[in-house]
Design an enzyme around this catalytic site. Structure first.
Site, short mmCIF file in Angstrom:
data_model
loop_
_atom_site.label_atom_id
_atom_site.label_comp_id
_atom_site.label_asym_id
_atom_site.label_seq_id
_atom_site.Cartn_x
_atom_site.Cartn_y
_atom_site.Cartn_z
NE ARG A 19 -1.91 -1.17 3.85
CZ ARG A 19 -1.53 -2.37 4.31
NH1 ARG A 19 -0.27 -2.56 4.71
NH2 ARG A 19 -2.37 -3.36 4.40
CG ASP A 40 3.23 -5.00 3.44
OD1 ASP A 40 3.37 -3.83 3.06
OD2 ASP A 40 2.72 -5.31 4.54
CE1 TYR A 154 8.18 7.65 10.54
CE2 TYR A 154 8.53 10.02 10.59
CZ TYR A 154 8.31 8.85 9.87
OH TYR A 154 8.23 8.90 8.50
CB THR A 189 0.23 6.75 2.96
OG1 THR A 189 0.99 7.16 4.11
CG2 THR A 189 0.95 7.17 1.69
#
Length: 279
Positions: A19, A40, A154, A189
């Site tokens: 994706r 994935d 992150y 996304t």
């Protein structure tokens, strides 16, 4: 105008390809004549996406597991031949104040975003070095050049990706191998779901990232920043005195875009999938 003809026939492996940026990149490079393999950890989604797009190879890949990664690359080379390009795209981006982040999530971010990139790069290197050719493209983030509240771990992971990629590029200079980082801004996304983009900085489309990757393959360079405006701001702010740079970040809304403006329901759904399945 960029000549993309050299992409024809290249064997390209994309992690996190079911994706988002990974899938958009697979589609774009396939249209340019590349042979595409996507992996994935979400086995159902990767098989659905791979079959729908007619990619040559697709299947489950856990980037944090050496055996899984090695077996996937073995299968790609068995079916398609030597790997020309590895795109380490798999990543996760849980948001929130670091004190509220569970140790499980912290470790998952570092395992996927950092270890997965390093592992994939090492495995690709072992295959590419004897051939004297190959290109490793690591998907970092503009968060790797800035500091954004709500994304402490992150941010740390993406700073690490940039440091690793730049060092590998120098370490293997003259071998025929190329190393590049792609630094997207917030992208439309699932990974960025529920987050309001900072003021004046529109989110990028996955297809824009895919286009940047295609250009890197034919015209290798150390870094590609997307969007151009967000990239310039990130670079400029980093050169300014701390108080000025922080003030600009607050003015743009970056100080709360990943804290106060997060859609909690959307993020909870995303993080539940992260805890359950990973990249």
């Amino acid at each position: 105008m960029t000549d993309f003809s050299s992409i024809t026939g290249k064997v390209v492996v994309i992690t996190g390809g079911a994706r988002g940026i990974g899938l958009a990149t697979g589609k774009a490079l396939q249209a340019l004549g590349a042979k595409i393999a996507i992996g994935d950890i979400d086995e159902v989604s990767v098989k659905e996406s791979g079959a729908a797009q007619g990619f040559e190879v697709y299947g489950r890949l856990d980037v944090t597991d050496q055996q899984s990664f090695e077996a996937f690359l073995d299968e790609v080379e068995k079916q398609l031949g030597p790997i020309d390009v590895l795109i380490n795209n798999a990543g996760i981006m849980p948001t929130g104040r670091v004190v509220d982040e569970s140790d499980q999530i912290t470790r998952r971010i570092l395992d996927i975003n950092v270890y997965g990139v390093i592992l994939g790069s090492k495995l690709a290197l072992a295959r590419m070095l004897p051939r004297g050719r190959g290109h490793v493209i690591n998907i970092a983030s503009l968060a790797g050049e800035t500091h954004i509240p709500g994304l402490a771990t992150y941010n740390a992971s993406k700073h690490a990706v940039l440091g690793f990629t730049d060092t590998a590029r120098e370490e293997y200079r003259g071998t025929g191998l190329q190393f590049s980082s792609v630094l997207p801004t917030l992208t439309k996304t699932e990974l960025g779901s529920g987050v309001t983009a900072p003021k004046l900085l529109r989110p990028a489309e996955p297809e824009e990232i895919a286009d940047a990757i295609a250009k890197l393959i034919v015209e290798p360079k150390a870094k590609a920043r997307v969007t151009a405006v967000a990239g310039i701001i990130a670079q400029v702010v980093g050169l300014l005195p701390q108080s000025v740079g922080d003030a600009i970040g607050r003015a743009l809304g970056a100080q709360n875009a990943f804290l106060d403006d997060v859609d909690s329901d959307a993020r909870k759904a995303y993080e539940a999938r992260v805890r359950g399945t990973g990249n």
